[in-house]
Design a protein around this motif. Structure first.
Motif, PDB file in Angstrom:
ATOM      1  N   VAL A  25       0.846  -1.253   0.026  1.00 33.10           N
ATOM      2  CA  VAL A  25      -0.282  -0.209   0.022  1.00 33.10           C
ATOM      3  C   VAL A  25       0.699   1.165   0.098  1.00 33.10           C
ATOM      4  CG1 VAL A  25      -1.816   1.238   1.220  1.00 33.10           C
ATOM      5  CG2 VAL A  25      -1.817  -1.251   1.330  1.00 33.10           C
ATOM      6  N   ASP A  26       0.579   2.182  -0.936  1.00 31.03           N
ATOM      7  CA  ASP A  26       1.246   3.338  -1.051  1.00 31.03           C
ATOM      8  C   ASP A  26       0.331   4.374  -1.278  1.00 31.03           C
ATOM      9  OD1 ASP A  26       3.290   5.058  -0.325  1.00 31.03           O
ATOM     10  OD2 ASP A  26       4.412   4.512  -2.273  1.00 31.03           O
ATOM     11  N   GLU A  27       0.762   5.846  -1.127  1.00 32.85           N
ATOM     12  CA  GLU A  27      -0.145   6.977  -1.336  1.00 32.85           C
ATOM     13  C   GLU A  27       0.629   7.980  -2.211  1.00 32.85           C
ATOM     14  OE1 GLU A  27       0.779  10.025  -0.212  1.00 32.85           O
ATOM     15  OE2 GLU A  27       2.327   9.372   1.189  1.00 32.85           O
ATOM     16  N   ALA A  28       0.220   8.865  -3.106  1.00 34.00           N
ATOM     17  CA  ALA A  28       0.842   9.965  -3.629  1.00 34.00           C
ATOM     18  C   ALA A  28      -0.139  11.264  -3.373  1.00 34.00           C
ATOM     19  CB  ALA A  28       0.815   9.689  -5.177  1.00 34.00           C
ATOM     20  N   GLY A  29       0.650  12.258  -3.062  1.00 28.83           N
ATOM     21  CA  GLY A  29      -0.157  13.671  -3.081  1.00 28.83           C
ATOM     22  C   GLY A  29      -0.495  14.059  -1.648  1.00 28.83           C
ATOM     23  N   ARG A  30      -0.017  13.559  -0.627  1.00 24.67           N
ATOM     24  CA  ARG A  30      -0.268  14.118   0.570  1.00 24.67           C
ATOM     25  C   ARG A  30       0.058  15.503   0.852  1.00 24.67           C
ATOM     26  NH1 ARG A  30       0.896   9.460   5.309  1.00 24.67           N
ATOM     27  NH2 ARG A  30       0.864  11.380   6.609  1.00 24.67           N
ATOM     28  N   GLY A  31       1.008  15.799   0.402  1.00 21.91           N
ATOM     29  CA  GLY A  31       1.665  17.108   0.624  1.00 21.91           C
ATOM     30  C   GLY A  31       0.996  18.063  -0.451  1.00 21.91           C
TER      31      GLY A  31
ATOM     32  N   ILE B 180     -10.660  15.195   2.630  1.00 23.21           N
ATOM     33  CA  ILE B 180      -9.311  15.620   3.190  1.00 23.21           C
ATOM     34  C   ILE B 180      -9.650  17.039   4.313  1.00 23.21           C
ATOM     35  CG2 ILE B 180      -7.053  16.978   3.033  1.00 23.21           C
ATOM     36  CD1 ILE B 180      -6.775  15.518   0.209  1.00 23.21           C
ATOM     37  N   ASP B 181     -10.560  17.877   4.017  1.00 28.26           N
ATOM     38  CA  ASP B 181     -10.646  18.802   4.972  1.00 28.26           C
ATOM     39  C   ASP B 181     -11.533  18.478   6.097  1.00 28.26           C
ATOM     40  OD1 ASP B 181      -9.350  20.621   3.035  1.00 28.26           O
ATOM     41  OD2 ASP B 181     -11.101  21.605   1.925  1.00 28.26           O
ATOM     42  N   GLN B 182     -12.395  17.452   5.830  1.00 28.40           N
ATOM     43  CA  GLN B 182     -13.240  17.031   6.873  1.00 28.40           C
ATOM     44  C   GLN B 182     -12.408  16.118   7.761  1.00 28.40           C
ATOM     45  OE1 GLN B 182     -16.671  14.438   5.368  1.00 28.40           O
ATOM     46  NE2 GLN B 182     -17.330  14.394   7.481  1.00 28.40           N
ATOM     47  N   LEU B 183     -11.672  15.173   7.270  1.00 27.82           N
ATOM     48  CA  LEU B 183     -10.755  14.172   8.116  1.00 27.82           C
ATOM     49  C   LEU B 183      -9.578  14.600   8.542  1.00 27.82           C
ATOM     50  CD1 LEU B 183     -12.100  10.911   6.482  1.00 27.82           C
ATOM     51  CD2 LEU B 183     -13.054  12.003   8.112  1.00 27.82           C
ATOM     52  N   ASN B 184      -8.922  15.544   7.907  1.00 24.68           N
ATOM     53  CA  ASN B 184      -7.462  15.774   7.964  1.00 24.68           C
ATOM     54  C   ASN B 184      -6.716  14.815   6.888  1.00 24.68           C
ATOM     55  OD1 ASN B 184      -6.304  13.774   9.269  1.00 24.68           O
ATOM     56  ND2 ASN B 184      -6.874  14.455  11.125  1.00 24.68           N
ATOM     57  N   ILE B 185      -5.304  15.372   6.445  1.00 23.05           N
ATOM     58  CA  ILE B 185      -4.891  14.663   5.343  1.00 23.05           C
ATOM     59  C   ILE B 185      -4.677  13.149   5.962  1.00 23.05           C
ATOM     60  CG2 ILE B 185      -2.511  15.436   6.075  1.00 23.05           C
ATOM     61  CD1 ILE B 185      -3.722  14.379   2.494  1.00 23.05           C
ATOM     62  N   LEU B 186      -4.231  12.867   7.018  1.00 16.69           N
ATOM     63  CA  LEU B 186      -3.758  11.317   7.719  1.00 16.69           C
ATOM     64  C   LEU B 186      -5.213  10.480   7.439  1.00 16.69           C
ATOM     65  CD1 LEU B 186      -1.623   9.303   8.525  1.00 16.69           C
ATOM     66  CD2 LEU B 186      -2.210  10.234  10.840  1.00 16.69           C
ATOM     67  N   GLY B 187      -6.220  11.369   8.106  1.00 15.96           N
ATOM     68  CA  GLY B 187      -7.556  10.439   8.429  1.00 15.96           C
ATOM     69  C   GLY B 187      -8.246  10.139   6.749  1.00 15.96           C
ATOM     70  N   ALA B 188      -7.815  11.149   5.814  1.00 12.41           N
ATOM     71  CA  ALA B 188      -8.390  10.880   4.674  1.00 12.41           C
ATOM     72  C   ALA B 188      -7.381   9.912   3.670  1.00 12.41           C
ATOM     73  CB  ALA B 188      -8.412  12.155   3.562  1.00 12.41           C
ATOM     74  N   THR B 189      -6.289   9.876   4.176  1.00 11.78           N
ATOM     75  CA  THR B 189      -5.312   8.826   3.499  1.00 11.78           C
ATOM     76  C   THR B 189      -5.647   7.454   3.862  1.00 11.78           C
ATOM     77  OG1 THR B 189      -3.521  10.259   3.303  1.00 11.78           O
ATOM     78  CG2 THR B 189      -2.758   8.062   3.071  1.00 11.78           C
ATOM     79  N   HIS B 190      -5.922   7.261   5.260  1.00 16.14           N
ATOM     80  CA  HIS B 190      -6.420   6.090   5.815  1.00 16.14           C
ATOM     81  C   HIS B 190      -7.559   5.546   5.018  1.00 16.14           C
ATOM     82  CE1 HIS B 190      -3.712   5.368   9.483  1.00 16.14           C
ATOM     83  NE2 HIS B 190      -3.016   6.226   8.698  1.00 16.14           N
ATOM     84  N   ALA B 191      -8.570   6.325   5.289  1.00 16.21           N
ATOM     85  CA  ALA B 191      -9.806   6.231   4.595  1.00 16.21           C
ATOM     86  C   ALA B 191      -9.804   5.604   2.881  1.00 16.21           C
ATOM     87  CB  ALA B 191     -11.004   7.603   4.412  1.00 16.21           C
ATOM     88  N   ALA B 192      -8.843   6.373   2.280  1.00 13.29           N
ATOM     89  CA  ALA B 192      -8.765   5.974   0.903  1.00 13.29           C
ATOM     90  C   ALA B 192      -8.233   4.503   1.013  1.00 13.29           C
ATOM     91  CB  ALA B 192      -7.982   6.966   0.068  1.00 13.29           C
ATOM     92  N   ALA B 193      -7.059   4.421   1.726  1.00 10.62           N
ATOM     93  CA  ALA B 193      -6.392   3.175   1.878  1.00 10.62           C
ATOM     94  C   ALA B 193      -7.347   2.027   2.193  1.00 10.62           C
ATOM     95  CB  ALA B 193      -5.160   3.221   2.742  1.00 10.62           C
TER      96      ALA B 193
END
Length: 223
Positions: free
Chosen positions: A29-35, A92-105
Motif C-alpha cells: 500500500v502506498d499513496e501519492a499527493g499527501r503534501g 481531506i478537509d473533513q478528516l485531515n490529510i492522514l485520516g483521508a489517506t487512511h480512508a482511501a487506503a
C-alpha cells in the motif's frame, strides 16, 4: 523494458516475513499527493504473485515519468489484484490529510479480490485486522509497496492533468498541485479553486486574506 534503473533495489524481505507465517497474499500500500495543496490524495493497493521474482518496480520518485507509466502498466499486467482510490479535498478537509489517506487506503484494500492476508505499507499504520508491516521508506525497499507507489503516482498524475484542462491557469499538469512558485503565483492571480484543500495552512491563509502567507510554506516534493 528499460534497463536504466536506480541503484536502490527493492526486495521481498517484508513479504517473506508474512509468507513464513502462512500469509501468502500480501498487499503493498502506498499513496501519492499527501503534501499537495490541490487535488486528491491517491492510494493504491497491490498484491503481486508470491514468486519472489525480480521486477523493475521501484519507488516512483526514483523514476522518470515515462518509466513510471511503463512500469505501472506492468504492475497492472502481473498483479494478482490491484485497486486505486482517491480522497478528494472535501474529504481531506473533513478528516485531515492522514485520516483521508487512511480512508482511501481502506477503500482500496476492500476492493482487492482475492482479499489480502497481510499488508506492507510505507509507514502507513492502518487500523486493520490483518498482520501489518509499516516500515519507513518501504516504497524503496519492498516490491509490493513500490508497485503500489507506481499506480498511485501515475493515477494521480492523470487526475491532475484532467484538472488542468477543466480548471485552466493553475498549472496542475506541471506541478501536480504542490506548492511550486508557479502554483503560488496562480493562486495570487486566480484565487482558490474548488479542488484546493482549504484546511491546508497556505490555502487557509489566502482565504483569510493573507496572500503573502503563501510564500514561506510548501515545496515540490513528490512531483
Amino acid at each position: 523494458m528499460s534497463s536504466h534503473l536506480p541503484a536502490v533495489t527493492p526486495d521481498w524481505a517484508y513479504e517473506r516475513e508474512h509468507w513464513r507465517r502462512g500469509y501468502f497474499r500480501v498487499a503493498g500500500v502506498d499513496e501519492a499527493g499527501r503534501g499537495a495543496w490541490a487535488g486528491p490524495v491517491t492510494v493504491a493497493a497491490v498484491i503481486l504473485p508470491g514468486l519472489a521474482m525480480d521486477y523493475p518496480f521501484r519507488d516512483s520518485k526514483q523514476l522518470s515519468a515515462a518509466q513510471r507509466e511503463e512500469y505501472a502498466a506492468e504492475v497492472r499486467r502481473v498483479a494478482v489484484a490491484w485497486a486505486v482510490e482517491h480522497a478528494w479535498p472535501d474529504e481531506i478537509d473533513q478528516l485531515n490529510i492522514l485520516g483521508a489517506t487512511h480512508a482511501a487506503a481502506l477503500r482500496a484494500l476492500a476492493r482487492l479480490a482475492p482479499p489480502p492476508q497481510a499488508l506492507v505499507t510505507d509507514y502507513l499504520k492502518l487500523r486493520v485486522n490483518l498482520p501489518l508491516s509499516a516500515p519507513p521508506k518501504a516504497d524503496a525497499l519492498s516490491y509490493s509497496v513500490a508497485a503500489a507507489s507506481l499506480l498511485a503516482k501515475t493515477e494521480r498524475d492523470a487526475v491532475m492533468r484532467e484538472l488542468d484542462l477543466s480548471r485552466p491557469g493553475y498549472g496542475f499538469a506541471a506541478h501536480k498541485g504542490y506548492g511550486a512558485p508557479a502554483h503560488r503565483a496562480a493562486l495570487q492571480e486566480l484565487g482558490v479553486s474548488d479542488v484546493h484543500r482549504r484546511s491546508f495552512a497556505p490555502i487557509r491563509r489566502l482565504l483569510d486574506g493573507q496572500p503573502d502567507g503563501l510564500w514561506p510554506v510548501g515545496g515540490n516534493a513528490d512531483l
